[in-house]
Design an enzyme around this catalytic site. Structure first.
Site, PDB file in Angstrom:
ATOM      1  N   LYS A 146       0.786  -1.248  -0.087  1.00  0.00           N
ATOM      2  CA  LYS A 146      -0.015  -0.072  -0.012  1.00  0.00           C
ATOM      3  C   LYS A 146       0.958   1.121   0.008  1.00  0.00           C
ATOM      4  O   LYS A 146       1.164   1.897   1.194  1.00  0.00           O
ATOM      5  CB  LYS A 146      -0.778   0.098   1.298  1.00  0.00           C
ATOM      6  CG  LYS A 146      -2.341   0.825   1.010  1.00  0.00           C
ATOM      7  CD  LYS A 146      -3.246   0.533   2.222  1.00  0.00           C
ATOM      8  CE  LYS A 146      -4.407   1.436   2.231  1.00  0.00           C
ATOM      9  NZ  LYS A 146      -5.258   0.964   0.816  1.00  0.00           N
ATOM     10  N   GLU A 178      -8.847  -6.749  -9.060  1.00  0.00           N
ATOM     11  CA  GLU A 178      -9.420  -5.999  -8.068  1.00  0.00           C
ATOM     12  C   GLU A 178     -10.028  -4.809  -9.027  1.00  0.00           C
ATOM     13  O   GLU A 178     -10.125  -4.577 -10.041  1.00  0.00           O
ATOM     14  CB  GLU A 178      -8.632  -5.587  -6.752  1.00  0.00           C
ATOM     15  CG  GLU A 178      -7.246  -4.942  -7.434  1.00  0.00           C
ATOM     16  CD  GLU A 178      -6.235  -4.719  -6.153  1.00  0.00           C
ATOM     17  OE1 GLU A 178      -6.662  -4.620  -5.200  1.00  0.00           O
ATOM     18  OE2 GLU A 178      -5.290  -4.249  -6.544  1.00  0.00           O
TER      19      GLU A 178
END
Length: 280
Positions: A146, A178
């Site tokens: 992230k 995703e």
């Protein structure tokens, strides 16, 4: 009331936060971040968020200035200082300030910053669902980290806006990974399927919560790849994320998913998620 920020280890007004133009987060996106949900003034799934943050900073070789317990306490103080009841806490840490060179600078001290933002729960979209459009996933191969390098996700979200849809669905040569800022799940014959938590997707905290809730609800799950074609033929589809919770996807590329309405399994998981939200 003036917004209070956590900057390094101090709670200070926004007007006193000064980020150097030589911060490597500004030059290179050289840093990591986390977004924590706050329900009823309580940080949600804090340990899972810090576990993911630690994985990212370890991979980036950035040292956190404090441990999980101390940082949690600071974020809780930040939430109280801003009197936040419903919303998010955004926290980022960069490698620090140094003249612009690509290699890691010797002696740079990491810079941590966090703030709160009121945010209502996405009740309307969870009720009626969203549409989505597919796009090729040409991001780098460490989507499990992230980091602050989010321009591909920004461009993808703009693609969704340009198409008048709620989000994009990334795929790599036809295999769904995703969405721009959430994880994708489908339901087929009562089974929930989602991409494995490998390097190609972010290991979503809400994703993990929903898989855990599905197990407790007796809903079978499979962490196996599926294709765009399988997505279009699914009985139901939904996305999961810190800000979207469990949001149905009712159409993709202009084609309805199932009967074009939020499905029974999605509704069951929404209700289970609702029951798991902490109360004051």
């Amino acid at each position: 009331m003036q917004q209070i920020y956590l900057y390094q280890n101090r709670l200070i007004p926004l007007t006193q936060v000064h980020i150097s133009p030589e911060d490597r987060g500004y030059y290179f996106g050289d840093g990591a971040y986390e977004v924590f949900r706050v329900y009823n003034g309580i940080l949600y799934e804090t340990e899972a968020h810090f576990t993911r943050l630690k994985k990212t900073v370890d991979a980036l070789r950035i040292k956190l200035p404090a441990d999980h317990t101390a940082l949690t306490r600071q974020l809780e103080e930040l939430v109280r200082a801003n009197r936040l009841q419903e919303g998010i806490v955004y926290m980022q840490i960069t490698r620090g300030t140094a003249p612009r060179v690509h290699a890691f600078p010797a002696g740079a001290e990491p810079v941590l910053m966090a703030y709160t933002q009121p945010l209502a729960r996405p009740v309307a979209t969870m009720e009626k669902g969203i549409s989505a459009v597919t796009t090729e996933d040409i991001r780098w191969l460490r989507c499990d980290l992230k980091t602050l390098n989010l321009l591909p996700n920004v461009m993808a979200k703009q693609t969704a806006v340009d198409h008048g849809t709620g989000d994009v669905v990334f795929h790599r040569s036809g295999t769904v990974t995703e969405c721009s800022a959430s994880n994708m799940m489908i339901v087929k014959n009562g089974v929930v399927r989602t991409h494995p938590a490998d390097n190609l997707i972010l290991h979503g905290v809400t994703r993990a919560v929903v898989l855990r809730l599905a197990q407790s609800e007796g809903i079978p799950t499979q962490e196996t790849p599926f294709t765009v074609e399988e997505l279009l033929q699914a009985d139901e589809a939904f996305i999961t994320g810190t800000t979207v919770e469990v949001t149905p996807v009712t159409s993709v590329d202009g084609k309805p998913i199932g009967d074009g309405r939020p499905g029974a399994v999605t509704r069951q998981l929404q209700q289970a998620f609702e029951a798991a939200i902490p109360t004051a």
